[in-house]
Design a protein around this motif. Sequence first.
Motif, mmCIF file in Angstrom:
data_model
loop_
_atom_site.group_PDB
_atom_site.id
_atom_site.type_symbol
_atom_site.label_atom_id
_atom_site.label_comp_id
_atom_site.label_asym_id
_atom_site.label_seq_id
_atom_site.Cartn_x
_atom_site.Cartn_y
_atom_site.Cartn_z
ATOM 1 N N TYR A 191 -5.186 -0.379 11.241
ATOM 2 C CA TYR A 191 -4.912 1.007 11.608
ATOM 3 C C TYR A 191 -3.664 1.531 10.892
ATOM 4 O O TYR A 191 -3.658 2.643 10.365
ATOM 5 C CB TYR A 191 -4.733 1.138 13.123
ATOM 6 N N ARG A 192 -2.628 0.715 10.860
ATOM 7 C CA ARG A 192 -1.399 1.131 10.181
ATOM 8 C C ARG A 192 -1.654 1.356 8.691
ATOM 9 O O ARG A 192 -1.087 2.273 8.089
ATOM 10 C CB ARG A 192 -0.311 0.081 10.386
ATOM 11 N N ALA A 193 -2.491 0.530 8.104
ATOM 12 C CA ALA A 193 -2.808 0.700 6.679
ATOM 13 C C ALA A 193 -3.577 1.996 6.445
ATOM 14 O O ALA A 193 -3.305 2.735 5.483
ATOM 15 C CB ALA A 193 -3.615 -0.494 6.174
ATOM 16 N N LEU A 194 -4.528 2.306 7.318
ATOM 17 C CA LEU A 194 -5.264 3.564 7.197
ATOM 18 C C LEU A 194 -4.319 4.752 7.357
ATOM 19 O O LEU A 194 -4.406 5.738 6.627
ATOM 20 C CB LEU A 194 -6.377 3.638 8.247
ATOM 21 N N ARG A 195 -3.409 4.631 8.300
ATOM 22 C CA ARG A 195 -2.440 5.712 8.540
ATOM 23 C C ARG A 195 -1.526 5.897 7.338
ATOM 24 O O ARG A 195 -1.083 7.002 7.035
ATOM 25 C CB ARG A 195 -1.618 5.390 9.790
ATOM 26 N N ALA A 196 -1.253 4.792 6.630
ATOM 27 C CA ALA A 196 -0.386 4.859 5.455
ATOM 28 C C ALA A 196 -1.092 5.440 4.243
ATOM 29 O O ALA A 196 -0.444 5.777 3.254
ATOM 30 C CB ALA A 196 0.135 3.462 5.121
ATOM 31 N N GLY A 197 -2.410 5.557 4.324
ATOM 32 C CA GLY A 197 -3.124 6.175 3.217
ATOM 33 C C GLY A 197 -4.240 5.356 2.607
ATOM 34 O O GLY A 197 -4.900 5.811 1.672
ATOM 35 N N ALA A 198 -4.464 4.137 3.107
ATOM 36 C CA ALA A 198 -5.599 3.357 2.612
ATOM 37 C C ALA A 198 -6.886 4.103 2.921
ATOM 38 O O ALA A 198 -7.026 4.724 3.974
ATOM 39 C CB ALA A 198 -5.613 1.976 3.257
ATOM 40 N N ALA A 199 -7.841 4.036 1.991
ATOM 41 C CA ALA A 199 -9.061 4.815 2.138
ATOM 42 C C ALA A 199 -10.072 4.160 3.052
ATOM 43 O O ALA A 199 -11.051 4.785 3.454
ATOM 44 C CB ALA A 199 -9.693 5.045 0.763
ATOM 45 N N GLY A 200 -9.861 2.896 3.383
ATOM 46 C CA GLY A 200 -10.812 2.211 4.236
ATOM 47 C C GLY A 200 -10.531 0.728 4.248
ATOM 48 O O GLY A 200 -9.500 0.279 3.751
ATOM 49 N N PHE A 201 -11.436 -0.025 4.835
ATOM 50 C CA PHE A 201 -11.230 -1.461 4.888
ATOM 51 C C PHE A 201 -12.558 -2.191 4.727
ATOM 52 O O PHE A 201 -13.632 -1.649 4.962
ATOM 53 C CB PHE A 201 -10.564 -1.873 6.204
ATOM 54 N N LEU A 202 -12.460 -3.439 4.288
ATOM 55 C CA LEU A 202 -13.613 -4.315 4.152
ATOM 56 C C LEU A 202 -13.294 -5.644 4.799
ATOM 57 O O LEU A 202 -12.163 -6.132 4.702
ATOM 58 C CB LEU A 202 -13.926 -4.576 2.672
ATOM 59 N N LEU A 203 -14.279 -6.241 5.445
ATOM 60 C CA LEU A 203 -14.122 -7.595 5.934
ATOM 61 C C LEU A 203 -14.187 -8.549 4.750
ATOM 62 O O LEU A 203 -14.939 -8.337 3.803
ATOM 63 C CB LEU A 203 -15.221 -7.929 6.938
ATOM 64 N N LYS A 204 -13.407 -9.619 4.804
ATOM 65 C CA LYS A 204 -13.371 -10.557 3.685
ATOM 66 C C LYS A 204 -14.702 -11.267 3.482
ATOM 67 O O LYS A 204 -14.997 -11.716 2.375
ATOM 68 C CB LYS A 204 -12.263 -11.592 3.881
ATOM 69 N N ASP A 205 -15.496 -11.381 4.541
ATOM 70 C CA ASP A 205 -16.785 -12.034 4.401
ATOM 71 C C ASP A 205 -17.926 -11.029 4.204
ATOM 72 O O ASP A 205 -19.089 -11.327 4.453
ATOM 73 C CB ASP A 205 -17.080 -12.918 5.613
ATOM 74 N N THR A 206 -17.566 -9.833 3.745
ATOM 75 C CA THR A 206 -18.577 -8.814 3.514
ATOM 76 C C THR A 206 -19.576 -9.276 2.449
ATOM 77 O O THR A 206 -19.210 -9.975 1.509
ATOM 78 C CB THR A 206 -17.911 -7.487 3.071
ATOM 79 N N PRO A 207 -20.847 -8.917 2.564
ATOM 80 C CA PRO A 207 -21.829 -9.307 1.553
ATOM 81 C C PRO A 207 -21.484 -8.699 0.199
ATOM 82 O O PRO A 207 -20.883 -7.615 0.129
ATOM 83 C CB PRO A 207 -23.143 -8.725 2.090
ATOM 84 N N PRO A 208 -21.850 -9.360 -0.895
ATOM 85 C CA PRO A 208 -21.563 -8.827 -2.228
ATOM 86 C C PRO A 208 -22.045 -7.399 -2.436
ATOM 87 O O PRO A 208 -21.347 -6.591 -3.046
ATOM 88 C CB PRO A 208 -22.279 -9.813 -3.156
ATOM 89 N N THR A 243 0.838 -1.210 0.000
ATOM 90 C CA THR A 243 0.000 0.000 0.000
ATOM 91 C C THR A 243 0.865 1.249 0.000
ATOM 92 O O THR A 243 0.622 2.191 -0.765
ATOM 93 C CB THR A 243 -0.928 -0.004 1.231
ATOM 94 N N GLU A 244 1.879 1.272 0.840
ATOM 95 C CA GLU A 244 2.764 2.436 0.912
ATOM 96 C C GLU A 244 3.444 2.689 -0.426
ATOM 97 O O GLU A 244 3.566 3.829 -0.867
ATOM 98 C CB GLU A 244 3.793 2.229 2.019
#
Length: 221
Positions: A94-111, A69-70
């Motif tokens: 948290y570290r990914a968000l701090r590095a600039g990721a716009a957000g996160f999704l759970l892998k089992d998130t609904p389609p 990501t960085e």
Amino acid sequence: MSPVTRVLVADDQELVRAGFRVILEAEGDIEVVAEAADGEEAVRQAALTRPDVVLMDVRMPVLDGLAATERILARPDPPTVVVLTTFDRTDYVYRALRAGAAGFLLKDTPPSRLLAAVRAAATGDSLIEPRITRRLVEQYAEPEPEPGVPERLRSLTDRELDVLRLLARGLSNAEVAAEMVVAETTVKTHVARLLGKLEVRDRVQAVVLAYESGLVRRGSG
């Protein structure tokens, strides 16, 4: 005709990548332009294919998702990166968000949630539930002890500081507008200005900065 959103899927599990591809490409406005099984390949494919959105697994061989990501976000005109997680490593998210990721999704998130998040990422809209972001940031941010307005935030007007405090409490633009008794378009203008002044990519990074600078304290609001 709506523009097509170009997506790179980076995950070390082939079944996960295949599943995401099936879901995404069933839509007429989304195209999976590349896949990557490790972080190094994700960086290469991002440079080659120029996707709009990268779905990035946090745990991958060769180069992990945070480092990838960085590297991707360090390039000119980078794509939006959305972190994929099972949420058992919130510190990593948290570290990914701090590095600039716009957000996160759970892998089992609904389609439906996956599709909505990809479309939101492509347009720069909010990706994740603000209150989840707040809990995550509160858990890991370490505020700097500093009286008054923190130095890193002194370029903001009083109104912009008020908006930032409300964003850090987990309020949406509509909720901020109601709290401040102004139009939602006015809030969007304030948000755009404070992001520019703070030189951050999005509201998630702004919230991280609000906590790390000490403007907002854990459990406030």
